[in-house]
Design an enzyme around this catalytic site. Sequence first.
Site, short mmCIF file in Angstrom:
data_model
loop_
_atom_site.label_atom_id
_atom_site.label_comp_id
_atom_site.label_asym_id
_atom_site.label_seq_id
_atom_site.Cartn_x
_atom_site.Cartn_y
_atom_site.Cartn_z
N ASN A 159 -15.82 146.45 43.61
CA ASN A 159 -17.09 147.04 44.06
C ASN A 159 -17.28 146.71 45.55
O ASN A 159 -17.29 145.53 45.93
CB ASN A 159 -18.22 146.44 43.20
CG ASN A 159 -19.58 146.98 43.58
OD1 ASN A 159 -19.87 147.16 44.76
ND2 ASN A 159 -20.41 147.22 42.60
N HIS A 211 -21.13 145.60 48.99
CA HIS A 211 -21.65 144.57 49.91
C HIS A 211 -20.94 144.53 51.25
O HIS A 211 -21.38 143.84 52.16
CB HIS A 211 -21.75 143.22 49.20
CG HIS A 211 -22.75 143.34 48.08
ND1 HIS A 211 -24.08 143.61 48.33
CD2 HIS A 211 -22.61 143.32 46.74
CE1 HIS A 211 -24.72 143.73 47.17
NE2 HIS A 211 -23.85 143.56 46.19
N HIS A 264 -22.12 151.88 44.31
CA HIS A 264 -23.44 152.19 43.76
C HIS A 264 -24.28 152.84 44.86
O HIS A 264 -24.64 152.18 45.83
CB HIS A 264 -24.09 150.89 43.27
CG HIS A 264 -25.43 151.06 42.61
ND1 HIS A 264 -26.13 149.99 42.10
CD2 HIS A 264 -26.19 152.15 42.39
CE1 HIS A 264 -27.27 150.43 41.59
NE2 HIS A 264 -27.35 151.73 41.76
N ARG A 313 -27.57 153.67 45.73
CA ARG A 313 -28.93 153.40 45.25
C ARG A 313 -29.90 154.42 45.83
O ARG A 313 -29.66 154.98 46.90
CB ARG A 313 -29.36 151.99 45.66
CG ARG A 313 -28.56 150.90 44.96
CD ARG A 313 -29.14 149.53 45.28
NE ARG A 313 -30.40 149.32 44.60
CZ ARG A 313 -30.58 148.53 43.53
NH1 ARG A 313 -29.57 147.86 43.04
NH2 ARG A 313 -31.74 148.41 42.98
N ARG A 369 -29.76 151.28 50.20
CA ARG A 369 -29.77 149.99 50.92
C ARG A 369 -28.37 149.52 51.31
O ARG A 369 -28.22 148.73 52.20
CB ARG A 369 -30.48 148.91 50.10
CG ARG A 369 -29.70 148.44 48.92
CD ARG A 369 -30.39 147.29 48.24
NE ARG A 369 -31.65 147.69 47.62
CZ ARG A 369 -32.20 147.03 46.60
NH1 ARG A 369 -31.60 145.95 46.13
NH2 ARG A 369 -33.31 147.42 46.05
N GLU A 410 -21.58 154.46 40.56
CA GLU A 410 -22.75 153.90 39.86
C GLU A 410 -24.00 154.58 40.38
O GLU A 410 -24.19 154.70 41.59
CB GLU A 410 -22.88 152.42 40.17
CG GLU A 410 -21.97 151.56 39.38
CD GLU A 410 -22.22 150.09 39.70
OE1 GLU A 410 -23.30 149.76 40.22
OE2 GLU A 410 -21.33 149.30 39.45
N THR A 448 -28.84 144.82 40.34
CA THR A 448 -29.14 145.41 39.04
C THR A 448 -29.36 144.29 38.03
O THR A 448 -28.40 143.68 37.55
CB THR A 448 -27.96 146.33 38.62
OG1 THR A 448 -27.63 147.16 39.73
CG2 THR A 448 -28.36 147.20 37.45
N GLU A 489 -20.46 149.41 29.80
CA GLU A 489 -20.14 148.25 30.63
C GLU A 489 -21.14 147.16 30.26
O GLU A 489 -22.36 147.35 30.38
CB GLU A 489 -20.22 148.59 32.12
CG GLU A 489 -19.90 147.37 32.97
CD GLU A 489 -19.55 147.70 34.42
OE1 GLU A 489 -19.06 148.79 34.70
OE2 GLU A 489 -19.79 146.81 35.26
N HIS A 494 -20.73 142.11 36.61
CA HIS A 494 -21.92 141.64 37.32
C HIS A 494 -21.91 140.12 37.46
O HIS A 494 -21.95 139.40 36.47
CB HIS A 494 -23.24 142.07 36.67
CG HIS A 494 -24.37 142.10 37.68
ND1 HIS A 494 -24.99 140.97 38.10
CD2 HIS A 494 -24.92 143.12 38.37
CE1 HIS A 494 -25.88 141.30 39.02
NE2 HIS A 494 -25.87 142.60 39.20
N1 PXP Z 1 -20.97 146.57 37.40
C1 PXP Z 1 -22.18 147.14 37.60
C2 PXP Z 1 -22.61 148.21 36.65
C3 PXP Z 1 -23.00 146.76 38.69
O1 PXP Z 1 -24.20 147.34 38.86
C4 PXP Z 1 -22.52 145.80 39.59
C5 PXP Z 1 -23.33 145.42 40.78
O2 PXP Z 1 -23.53 146.52 41.60
C6 PXP Z 1 -21.25 145.25 39.36
C7 PXP Z 1 -20.51 145.64 38.24
C8 PXP Z 1 -20.64 144.23 40.28
O3 PXP Z 1 -21.45 143.11 40.32
P1 PXP Z 1 -21.14 141.99 41.39
O4 PXP Z 1 -21.30 142.62 42.74
O5 PXP Z 1 -22.18 140.95 41.12
O6 PXP Z 1 -19.75 141.51 41.16
#
Ligand code: PXP
Length: 246
Positions: free
Chosen positions: A9, A12, A45, A47, A51, A72, A103, A153, A196
């Site tokens: 992901n 960030h 994602h 949003r 952001r 996402e 989330t 998930e 997550h």
């Molecule tokens: N899976 C989903 C559905 C999420 O919303 C997120 C966070 O955006 C992640 C995985 C990844 O989470 P993290 O960034 O905390 O590893």
Amino acid sequence: MSKLRLGVNIDHVATVRNARGGSTPDPVRAAILAQEFGADGITAHLREDRRHIADADIDALMDALNIPLNFEMAATDEMQKIALRHKPHAVCIVPEKREERTTEGGLEVAREENQLAHFIAPLREAGCRVSIFIAADQRQIDAAHRIGAQVIELHTGAYCDAHAEGDFITRDAELEKMRHMSTYAHSLGLEVHAGHGLTYDTVQPVAAFPEVMELNIGHFLIGEAIFRGLGPAMDEMRRLMDAART
Ligand code: PXP
């Protein structure tokens, strides 16, 4: 046991970019590098408040990637239109609240079953694999199955938070719930993913669930990449995942 896929992901990277409002660091470059370093998929994602990931990032990711994009999004008309325009490999429906930092919980599928069934039908028809981000709760899994999702998930946040707080009773209870519910979801024919908050310390017990096919990991990996670089950060995660699998 089947090999576990690692979805990276890249949200960030965009968070850091947006802190200065410029164009660096570029999340698309991070995605291409993650692909080169062996990611099985990229998760982003978009949003509602934009952001981190921006619309242009999704356009660029769709053009640049040879590996699947897991898009996402919240269950809104705007996001549905964007998904239908791009037709990514997978669409993961997540709950979204403007005031939350991330989330925070899983989607309430059971409460909004009819709307969600209508919402995901065109996405499925467009060829997207529809994944629903939920807590390890049988009611939500049954509802996700009934509305026609192909994937769930499991939200690993409560497990990871309990670990970070040193509350090992809650952590182990959360893990047990996820273990049972991944078996249950698999028995219904759902593909099971999880993610997550996962870190090097928390990934292995989840990676060891035989029904889990994919982990989506972002914040920790991107943070770790600051210190080791993205390739070595991913290599260590992959090593831990593979070791948990054998
Ligand atoms: N899976 C989903 C559905 C999420 O919303 C997120 C966070 O955006 C992640 C995985 C990844 O989470 P993290 O960034 O905390 O590893």
